[in-house]
Motif scaffolding. Structure first.
Motif, PDB file in Angstrom:
ATOM      1  N   HIS A  46      -6.557  13.618  -0.703  1.00 55.71           N
ATOM      2  CA  HIS A  46      -6.150  13.061  -2.000  1.00 55.71           C
ATOM      3  C   HIS A  46      -5.768  11.581  -1.885  1.00 55.71           C
ATOM      4  O   HIS A  46      -5.223  11.023  -2.836  1.00 55.71           O
ATOM      5  CB  HIS A  46      -4.959  13.852  -2.555  1.00 55.71           C
ATOM      6  CG  HIS A  46      -5.203  15.328  -2.634  1.00 55.71           C
ATOM      7  ND1 HIS A  46      -5.838  15.926  -3.705  1.00 55.71           N
ATOM      8  CD2 HIS A  46      -4.915  16.332  -1.762  1.00 55.71           C
ATOM      9  CE1 HIS A  46      -5.930  17.235  -3.498  1.00 55.71           C
ATOM     10  NE2 HIS A  46      -5.374  17.496  -2.320  1.00 55.71           N
ATOM     11  N   TRP A  47      -6.033  10.982  -0.724  1.00 58.53           N
ATOM     12  CA  TRP A  47      -5.495   9.641  -0.480  1.00 58.53           C
ATOM     13  C   TRP A  47      -6.083   8.594  -1.423  1.00 58.53           C
ATOM     14  O   TRP A  47      -5.390   7.655  -1.822  1.00 58.53           O
ATOM     15  CB  TRP A  47      -5.711   9.233   0.970  1.00 58.53           C
ATOM     16  CG  TRP A  47      -4.772   8.144   1.393  1.00 58.53           C
ATOM     17  CD1 TRP A  47      -5.072   6.850   1.687  1.00 58.53           C
ATOM     18  CD2 TRP A  47      -3.343   8.262   1.546  1.00 58.53           C
ATOM     19  NE1 TRP A  47      -3.931   6.152   2.021  1.00 58.53           N
ATOM     20  CE2 TRP A  47      -2.865   7.000   1.941  1.00 58.53           C
ATOM     21  CE3 TRP A  47      -2.434   9.309   1.383  1.00 58.53           C
ATOM     22  CZ2 TRP A  47      -1.506   6.766   2.170  1.00 58.53           C
ATOM     23  CZ3 TRP A  47      -1.095   9.078   1.614  1.00 58.53           C
ATOM     24  CH2 TRP A  47      -0.649   7.815   2.002  1.00 58.53           C
ATOM     25  N   ALA A  48      -7.338   8.747  -1.811  1.00 59.75           N
ATOM     26  CA  ALA A  48      -7.936   7.777  -2.738  1.00 59.75           C
ATOM     27  C   ALA A  48      -7.181   7.767  -4.066  1.00 59.75           C
ATOM     28  O   ALA A  48      -6.932   6.702  -4.650  1.00 59.75           O
ATOM     29  CB  ALA A  48      -9.410   8.084  -2.962  1.00 59.75           C
ATOM     30  N   ARG A  49      -6.803   8.955  -4.544  1.00 56.77           N
ATOM     31  CA  ARG A  49      -6.038   9.045  -5.798  1.00 56.77           C
ATOM     32  C   ARG A  49      -4.654   8.431  -5.620  1.00 56.77           C
ATOM     33  O   ARG A  49      -4.164   7.702  -6.485  1.00 56.77           O
ATOM     34  CB  ARG A  49      -5.916  10.518  -6.208  1.00 56.77           C
ATOM     35  CG  ARG A  49      -5.005  10.784  -7.395  1.00 56.77           C
ATOM     36  CD  ARG A  49      -5.465  10.059  -8.634  1.00 56.77           C
ATOM     37  NE  ARG A  49      -4.681  10.410  -9.800  1.00 56.77           N
ATOM     38  CZ  ARG A  49      -4.671   9.702 -10.919  1.00 56.77           C
ATOM     39  NH1 ARG A  49      -5.400   8.607 -11.019  1.00 56.77           N
ATOM     40  NH2 ARG A  49      -3.935  10.079 -11.941  1.00 56.77           N
ATOM     41  N   GLU A  89      -3.769   6.113  -3.497  1.00 59.53           N
ATOM     42  CA  GLU A  89      -3.931   4.652  -3.423  1.00 59.53           C
ATOM     43  C   GLU A  89      -4.157   4.056  -4.800  1.00 59.53           C
ATOM     44  O   GLU A  89      -3.596   2.994  -5.118  1.00 59.53           O
ATOM     45  CB  GLU A  89      -5.098   4.303  -2.507  1.00 59.53           C
ATOM     46  CG  GLU A  89      -4.810   4.476  -1.026  1.00 59.53           C
ATOM     47  CD  GLU A  89      -5.937   3.969  -0.168  1.00 59.53           C
ATOM     48  OE1 GLU A  89      -5.666   3.285   0.834  1.00 59.53           O
ATOM     49  OE2 GLU A  89      -7.112   4.252  -0.506  1.00 59.53           O
ATOM     50  N   LYS A  90      -4.959   4.725  -5.630  1.00 56.93           N
ATOM     51  CA  LYS A  90      -5.253   4.195  -6.963  1.00 56.93           C
ATOM     52  C   LYS A  90      -3.981   4.116  -7.803  1.00 56.93           C
ATOM     53  O   LYS A  90      -3.717   3.091  -8.459  1.00 56.93           O
ATOM     54  CB  LYS A  90      -6.277   5.099  -7.657  1.00 56.93           C
ATOM     55  CG  LYS A  90      -6.590   4.729  -9.112  1.00 56.93           C
ATOM     56  CD  LYS A  90      -7.276   3.365  -9.205  1.00 56.93           C
ATOM     57  CE  LYS A  90      -7.876   3.126 -10.585  1.00 56.93           C
ATOM     58  NZ  LYS A  90      -6.872   3.153 -11.666  1.00 56.93           N
ATOM     59  N   ASN A 122      -4.533  13.556   3.133  1.00 56.40           N
ATOM     60  CA  ASN A 122      -5.734  12.733   3.306  1.00 56.40           C
ATOM     61  C   ASN A 122      -6.833  13.036   2.285  1.00 56.40           C
ATOM     62  O   ASN A 122      -7.476  12.113   1.777  1.00 56.40           O
ATOM     63  CB  ASN A 122      -6.265  12.882   4.732  1.00 56.40           C
ATOM     64  CG  ASN A 122      -7.015  11.645   5.180  1.00 56.40           C
ATOM     65  OD1 ASN A 122      -6.566  10.528   4.972  1.00 56.40           O
ATOM     66  ND2 ASN A 122      -8.174  11.847   5.785  1.00 56.40           N
ATOM     67  N   TYR A 129       3.569   7.931  -4.972  1.00 58.26           N
ATOM     68  CA  TYR A 129       2.888   8.922  -5.806  1.00 58.26           C
ATOM     69  C   TYR A 129       3.677  10.224  -5.874  1.00 58.26           C
ATOM     70  O   TYR A 129       3.814  10.829  -6.936  1.00 58.26           O
ATOM     71  CB  TYR A 129       1.503   9.182  -5.226  1.00 58.26           C
ATOM     72  CG  TYR A 129       0.690  10.220  -5.958  1.00 58.26           C
ATOM     73  CD1 TYR A 129      -0.050   9.866  -7.089  1.00 58.26           C
ATOM     74  CD2 TYR A 129       0.630  11.537  -5.525  1.00 58.26           C
ATOM     75  CE1 TYR A 129      -0.810  10.807  -7.769  1.00 58.26           C
ATOM     76  CE2 TYR A 129      -0.121  12.488  -6.196  1.00 58.26           C
ATOM     77  CZ  TYR A 129      -0.839  12.121  -7.314  1.00 58.26           C
ATOM     78  OH  TYR A 129      -1.584  13.057  -7.988  1.00 58.26           O
ATOM     79  N   ASP A 187      -1.658   1.417  -6.293  1.00 63.93           N
ATOM     80  CA  ASP A 187      -2.216   0.073  -6.523  1.00 63.93           C
ATOM     81  C   ASP A 187      -2.041  -0.356  -7.977  1.00 63.93           C
ATOM     82  O   ASP A 187      -1.702  -1.521  -8.253  1.00 63.93           O
ATOM     83  CB  ASP A 187      -3.698   0.040  -6.149  1.00 63.93           C
ATOM     84  CG  ASP A 187      -3.931   0.036  -4.653  1.00 63.93           C
ATOM     85  OD1 ASP A 187      -2.952  -0.162  -3.904  1.00 63.93           O
ATOM     86  OD2 ASP A 187      -5.085   0.225  -4.228  1.00 63.93           O
ATOM     87  N   ARG A 212       0.862  -1.188   0.000  1.00 69.92           N
ATOM     88  CA  ARG A 212       0.000   0.000   0.000  1.00 69.92           C
ATOM     89  C   ARG A 212       0.899   1.240   0.000  1.00 69.92           C
ATOM     90  O   ARG A 212       2.096   1.124   0.231  1.00 69.92           O
ATOM     91  CB  ARG A 212      -0.897   0.003   1.232  1.00 69.92           C
ATOM     92  CG  ARG A 212      -0.101   0.143   2.531  1.00 69.92           C
ATOM     93  CD  ARG A 212      -0.989   0.069   3.763  1.00 69.92           C
ATOM     94  NE  ARG A 212      -1.311  -1.305   4.094  1.00 69.92           N
ATOM     95  CZ  ARG A 212      -2.041  -1.654   5.143  1.00 69.92           C
ATOM     96  NH1 ARG A 212      -2.549  -0.724   5.923  1.00 69.92           N
ATOM     97  NH2 ARG A 212      -2.277  -2.912   5.394  1.00 69.92           N
TER      98      ARG A 212
END
Length: 327
Positions: free
Chosen positions: A143-146, A148-149, A141, A209, A152, A20
């Motif tokens: 922007h964390w979804a971006r 992670e994407k 936080n 990132y 990943d 992660r």
């Protein structure tokens, strides 16, 4: 002179990927990105939303854009989450903090709180922990979804290469500044030099990132070995038939790894300096590769004031299988 990371057979069996995004590596590298002179335009929207308050400016004093940053800011425990990483920072021995802060010789001396931190003041260390947590909450936080994407997708792509073609091919495909041969991984760049013997400890690979320049690693060779490298944003559809337009392996075979990377970077359009920055190569090398791509009809070059802007031609875009998504 590049840094050479030497592997044994045991080290190859202990080669692992992060599972992660590492919150403290992303935090440290985002502080670097805030100060970078050759700014990555793909981070402009994020950068514009960052408030440079006194707390953030204090963190910047510990994380210069180039050169050494204290290793205790990115403990291995952060691989399991922000809370575990911050707890490890708070447990750092005072002697180690003092020794690592003393290496920040290329910057002005840390402010008064930095001197107290170096003397083992636990209150100052607790304040640092709260400052890191608050910076992460406000700045990363949302922007964390971006993040992670992107990470990943990178992990999925690399593990597929590892499974299908083995460690040799995977290590050679990570980044243009990394070269794998004869059980030695060379890291090119003016920020690293020397030799690192893994000695059976293996190596943890961490795609990040906010790693927008060359791959980096911990300065202390006695710490568990970690190599952090840029996680490349990928188009929504990355699974293409072997040899089809946009297939990374086919593109690298056709153009060479560095030039294929340059072509992908140029999908956004950028200057020669930005190309070198994003591809992890020197400006002169970026100019050379752009000229080859231009002579092949894959990019166009236009002057805009004092800047030279490179963009894909239709042929170049078709070779990539369509323009890539903006980061």
């Amino acid at each position: 002179m590049p840094l050479r990371i030497r592997f044994s057979t045991a080290d190859l069996t202990r080669l692992t990927f992060a599972t992660r995004p590492d919150p403290l590596w992303e935090l440290l590298l985002s502080l670097h990105a805030l100060q970078a002179h050759a700014t990555d335009t793909r981070l402009d929207r994020w950068r514009a939303g960052v408030t440079l308050d006194s707390a953030t400016r204090s963190l910047l004093r510990l994380a210069p854009p180039r050169g050494y940053s204290p290793d205790f800011l990115t403990p291995g425990e952060a691989s399991t989450g922000l809370a575990a990483g911050l707890d490890a920072v708070l447990r750092t021995p005072a002697r180690r903090i003092a020794a690592e802060l003393a290496l920040l010789t290329h910057r002005p001396a840390p402010p008064r709180w930095g001197a107290r931190l170096a003397c083992g003041d636990r209150r100052e260390l607790a304040d640092l922990g709260r400052g890191l947590a608050e910076y992460h909450r406000r700045t990363l936080n949302p922007h964390w979804a971006r993040i992670e994407k992107v990470v990943d997708d990178e992990l999925s792509a690399r593990t597929r290469v590892l499974a299908a073609q083995g460690a040799d091919t995977m290590l050679n495909s990570l980044h243009p500044a990394l070269t794998w041969r004869d059980r030695v991984l060379e890291v090119d760049g003016d920020h690293v030099t020397g030799e690192l013997e893994l000695g059976g400890r293996g190596l943890r690979l961490v795609p990040a990132y906010f790693c927008r320049q060359a791959p980096t690693l911990l300065a202390d060779p006695g710490l568990p070995p970690v190599l952090v490298y840029p996680a490349e944003a990928r188009p929504p559809e990355t699974a293409t038939p072997s040899g089809a337009p946009g297939d990374p392996a086919a593109l690298a075979n056709l153009l060479g790894a560095t030039r294929a990377t340059a072509l992908r970077v140029l999908a956004e359009g950028c200057t020669t300096t930005e190309l070198g920055h994003r591809a992890g190569i020197t400006t002169s090398a970026a100019s050379y590769h752009a000229s080859i791509l231009r002579s092949s009809g894959l990019v166009t070059t236009e002057r805009n004031g004092t800047a030279v802007i490179h963009q894909l031609t239709v042929l170049g875009a078709d070779l990539l299988g369509g323009r890539e998504a903006r980061v």
